[in-house]
Scaffold this motif. Structure first.
Motif, PDB file in Angstrom:
ATOM      1  N   UNK A 129       1.162   1.192   6.826  1.00  0.00           N
ATOM      2  CA  UNK A 129       0.586   2.237   5.972  1.00  0.00           C
ATOM      3  C   UNK A 129      -0.840   1.910   5.563  1.00  0.00           C
ATOM      4  N   UNK A 130      -1.054   0.704   5.076  1.00  0.00           N
ATOM      5  CA  UNK A 130      -2.385   0.323   4.578  1.00  0.00           C
ATOM      6  C   UNK A 130      -3.328  -0.029   5.720  1.00  0.00           C
ATOM      7  N   UNK A 131      -2.765  -0.381   6.849  1.00  0.00           N
ATOM      8  CA  UNK A 131      -3.592  -0.715   7.994  1.00  0.00           C
ATOM      9  C   UNK A 131      -4.188  -2.102   7.945  1.00  0.00           C
ATOM     10  N   UNK A 132      -3.515  -3.033   7.262  1.00  0.00           N
ATOM     11  CA  UNK A 132      -3.999  -4.414   7.217  1.00  0.00           C
ATOM     12  C   UNK A 132      -3.675  -5.062   8.561  1.00  0.00           C
ATOM     13  N   UNK A 133      -4.654  -5.671   9.221  1.00  0.00           N
ATOM     14  CA  UNK A 133      -4.398  -6.298  10.530  1.00  0.00           C
ATOM     15  C   UNK A 133      -3.304  -7.357  10.441  1.00  0.00           C
ATOM     16  N   UNK A 134      -2.536  -7.483  11.509  1.00  0.00           N
ATOM     17  CA  UNK A 134      -1.426  -8.416  11.523  1.00  0.00           C
ATOM     18  C   UNK A 134      -1.830  -9.847  11.272  1.00  0.00           C
ATOM     19  N   UNK A 135      -2.979 -10.256  11.817  1.00  0.00           N
ATOM     20  CA  UNK A 135      -3.373 -11.655  11.624  1.00  0.00           C
ATOM     21  C   UNK A 135      -3.826 -11.916  10.189  1.00  0.00           C
ATOM     22  N   UNK A 136      -4.282 -10.862   9.479  1.00  0.00           N
ATOM     23  CA  UNK A 136      -4.612 -11.034   8.055  1.00  0.00           C
ATOM     24  C   UNK A 136      -3.330 -11.200   7.236  1.00  0.00           C
ATOM     25  N   UNK A 137      -2.304 -10.444   7.616  1.00  0.00           N
ATOM     26  CA  UNK A 137      -1.018 -10.592   6.926  1.00  0.00           C
ATOM     27  C   UNK A 137      -0.462 -11.996   7.161  1.00  0.00           C
ATOM     28  N   UNK A 191       5.466  -5.225   5.993  1.00  0.00           N
ATOM     29  CA  UNK A 191       5.605  -4.098   6.913  1.00  0.00           C
ATOM     30  C   UNK A 191       4.785  -2.895   6.459  1.00  0.00           C
ATOM     31  N   UNK A 192       4.828  -2.594   5.161  1.00  0.00           N
ATOM     32  CA  UNK A 192       4.091  -1.437   4.660  1.00  0.00           C
ATOM     33  C   UNK A 192       2.587  -1.692   4.650  1.00  0.00           C
ATOM     34  N   UNK A 193       2.184  -2.935   4.394  1.00  0.00           N
ATOM     35  CA  UNK A 193       0.759  -3.267   4.455  1.00  0.00           C
ATOM     36  C   UNK A 193       0.214  -3.050   5.864  1.00  0.00           C
ATOM     37  N   UNK A 194       1.017  -3.377   6.849  1.00  0.00           N
ATOM     38  CA  UNK A 194       0.599  -3.224   8.252  1.00  0.00           C
ATOM     39  C   UNK A 194       0.658  -1.759   8.705  1.00  0.00           C
ATOM     40  N   UNK A 229       0.513   9.649  -1.535  1.00  0.00           N
ATOM     41  CA  UNK A 229       1.719   9.138  -2.177  1.00  0.00           C
ATOM     42  C   UNK A 229       2.250   7.911  -1.462  1.00  0.00           C
ATOM     43  N   UNK A 230       2.312   7.933  -0.136  1.00  0.00           N
ATOM     44  CA  UNK A 230       2.844   6.803   0.615  1.00  0.00           C
ATOM     45  C   UNK A 230       1.972   5.573   0.422  1.00  0.00           C
ATOM     46  N   UNK A 271      -3.160  -9.004  -2.543  1.00  0.00           N
ATOM     47  CA  UNK A 271      -4.530  -9.274  -2.986  1.00  0.00           C
ATOM     48  C   UNK A 271      -5.521  -9.212  -1.824  1.00  0.00           C
ATOM     49  N   UNK A 272      -5.110  -9.652  -0.648  1.00  0.00           N
ATOM     50  CA  UNK A 272      -6.011  -9.689   0.517  1.00  0.00           C
ATOM     51  C   UNK A 272      -6.043  -8.381   1.305  1.00  0.00           C
ATOM     52  N   UNK A 273      -5.463  -7.313   0.764  1.00  0.00           N
ATOM     53  CA  UNK A 273      -5.339  -6.054   1.511  1.00  0.00           C
ATOM     54  C   UNK A 273      -6.622  -5.238   1.544  1.00  0.00           C
ATOM     55  N   UNK A 274      -7.724  -5.799   1.048  1.00  0.00           N
ATOM     56  CA  UNK A 274      -8.998  -5.072   1.099  1.00  0.00           C
ATOM     57  C   UNK A 274      -9.522  -4.884   2.513  1.00  0.00           C
ATOM     58  N   UNK A 275      -9.065  -5.719   3.433  1.00  0.00           N
ATOM     59  CA  UNK A 275      -9.420  -5.546   4.848  1.00  0.00           C
ATOM     60  C   UNK A 275      -8.330  -4.673   5.474  1.00  0.00           C
ATOM     61  N   UNK A 276      -8.671  -3.417   5.779  1.00  0.00           N
ATOM     62  CA  UNK A 276      -7.663  -2.489   6.300  1.00  0.00           C
ATOM     63  C   UNK A 276      -8.349  -1.356   7.062  1.00  0.00           C
ATOM     64  N   UNK A 277      -7.553  -0.621   7.815  1.00  0.00           N
ATOM     65  CA  UNK A 277      -8.085   0.502   8.592  1.00  0.00           C
ATOM     66  C   UNK A 277      -7.963   1.822   7.848  1.00  0.00           C
TER      67      UNK A 277
END
Length: 540
Positions: free
Chosen positions: A45-53, A40-43, A3-4, A410-416
């Protein structure tokens, strides 16, 4: 997807709906807040690296720069024409064709706007049609809503077929040209049954919310002419798509439509006995018009003929066409200059704009030519350009936040989190949830892409493969489902926050973005639902 994570993926959509539409915050406040929450949520929750954001934010600023150039060019051209008195002549010419505002909206927003979309795309119709309607006496809010609704069907083949030739083709990884042509024909085939009614819906919205006499009935009374205006575009566009392919349906469809509709209006064909008008002071209906008037200075400088008054718009149209045809050298010349960044922060993310190729640059160039041709005094010309620059600050803030938010999404495909990019996860969830009714849902996916990315072409690129896979999984025609993707992408342009911010900026309606979206939401839903129903009944 938990859900999150679902809430995180939906954040760009939820942020627009909550902050702009429900809370009615201006985009200058809503979009920076939405950017911070999304990042903030991409970093977290989604685990997108900070430099990608961070790279996505910079990429967004580059893209936003191109949109701002378009907005600036449209503003400075309109203000130049108002200062020289050309707009007075143009207004008088349209009044001679018909004093009825409903008829003017169909001619300018629907047909002329469709021509601009076919020739250039990328926000040009709203940037030209909306301020032209304001200059003719439309309330700014009415002008923007009308222009956004009208700039829909023609998007399928906008910018000389880019949503098809680039969007669908690259989205499916270079399919056979004949298959792409079949998808384009299927899209316009469905559109004949749907988009032909958009002018009627457009003028019903106009009469319901604006004018001296308000109500749906004042729009419905003009239904024969509105349907004639709709078919005057969609039927020729269908014929062009079948005979020539996806490059020219919007251009030739609108030209043929104008050639049919304007003479019909002049001879009184299907024309109302009593014209429908706005209140004497348009600013009563929508704050902002008085600002536009104040910024442009005195009106008519000297007597001016219609040809001289229309010359700047004719130059814009000519330059748009000449710089977008592949077989002419101007396109290569104008696209040869590129400004941008590549591999930002070692992420592989990059963005570039071609400043000479942007419609806004052409608008500004024509504005400079207009100063000379219309013999505008130097002091007044400087005042016009200075006013246009000062008016851009709210637009810079709104676009400088909304476009980076979209790029993070759109670029959130790179994530942990081992998830696909957020829009793909949302679309995959839709396939799993609505597999049995996919023809009704497919256009909503296309609209989601345009709503988020601000581009039908990008929506088609992003979701074409998913739509193809969904068609196979659900046993539906691949051609029809991809056509519904295209039509949904058209509809999404009506409520896309980037388009809304840009169009509002041109007519000094910054802060009214939520109100605009509330008014264009119903026509968008009509477009996607009707497309799905028509496809289900006749094309599956």
């Amino acid at each position: 997807m938990r859900l999150i994570e679902g809430l995180t993926a939906s954040m760009p959509v939820l942020a627009v709906l909550v902050f702009l539409v429900m809370l009615r915050m201006p985009a200058t406040r809503a979009m920076p807040l939405a950017l911070l929450i999304t990042a903030a949520m991409a970093w977290l929750v989604w685990g997108v690296p900070g430099h990608y954001i961070a790279a996505s934010v910079v990429e967004g600023w580059v893209i936003a720069g191109g949109i701002i150039i378009i907005v600036f060019g449209a503003i400075v051209l309109l203000h130049t024409l108002k200062a020289s008195g050309a707009i007075d002549v143009i207004r008088a010419g349209f009044t001679r064709i018909s004093p009825d505002r409903r008829v003017q909206a169909i001619i300018i927003a629907w047909l002329f706007g469709s021509f601009l979309e076919g020739a250039s795309g990328f926000g040009t119709p709203a940037a030209i049609a909306a301020p032209l309607l304001v200059a003719l006496g439309f309330p700014p809010l009415a002008a923007v809503v009308t222009a956004l609704i009208a700039d829909s069907s023609a998007v399928s083949f906008g910018a000389i077929g880019t949503p098809v030739l680039v969007g669908i083709t690259q989205g499916l990884d270079q399919p056979a040209a004949e298959f792409v042509r079949e998808v384009a024909i299927r899209a316009i085939s469905i559109d004949v049954f749907v988009a032909s009614f958009l002018p009627l819906l457009m003028i019903c919205m106009l009469t319901r919310f604006f004018g001296e006499q308000r109500g749906w009935k004042y729009g419905l009374r003009l239904w024969p002419f509105a349907l004639f205006g709709g078919l005057a575009f969609t039927l020729p566009a269908y014929g062009v798509a079948v005979l020539l392919g996806p490059e020219f349906p919007s251009i030739f469809g609108s030209i043929i439509g104008l050639a049919m509709v304007i003479p019909a209006v002049k001879v009184g064909f299907l024309q109302p006995k009593i014209p429908w008008r706005f209140e004497p002071n348009p600013s009563v209906d929508a704050p902002g018009n008085e600002t536009l008037q104040a910024n442009t200075g005195p009106q008519m400088q000297a007597p001016m003929g219609p040809l001289l008054a229309w010359l700047p718009y004719l130059l814009v149209v000519m330059l748009l066409i000449l710089t977008r045809l592949d077989f002419l050298p101007l396109k290569a010349l104008f696209t040869g200059v590129s400004v941008g960044l590549s591999n930002i922060f070692e992420t592989g993310i990059g963005a570039a704009i071609q400043p000479l190729y942007l419609p806004g640059t052409l608008f500004a160039a024509v504005a400079l030519i207009t100063i000379l041709v219309h013999k505008l005094p130097a002091a007044k010309a400087v005042s016009v350009w200075k006013g246009a620059c000062l008016s851009l600050l709210p637009t810079v803030i709104a676009l400088g936040a909304s476009v980076p938010m979209v790029r993070i999404f759109i670029n959130s495909g790179v994530n942990s989190a081992q998830l696909a990019a957020m829009p793909l996860e949302l679309a995959n969830l839709a396939v799993l949830t609505f597999a049995n009714t996919w023809p009704l849902v497919a256009p909503f996916v296309g609209a989601l892409g345009s709503f988020i990315a601000g581009s039908a072409t990008f929506s088609n690129m992003m979701f074409a493969t998913l739509q193809e896979s969904a068609a196979v999984q659900t046993g539906n025609s691949t051609t029809t489902i991809l056509a519904l993707q295209m039509l949904g992408a058209n509809a999404g342009n009506m409520i896309c926050v980037v388009n809304v911010v840009a169009a509002a900026s041109v007519v000094n309606l910054v802060g009214k973005e939520g109100q605009i979206i509330r008014l264009t939401l119903a026509p968008m839903l009509f477009y996607v639902l009707s497309s799905g129903l028509v496809a289900s009944l006749f094309f599956l």
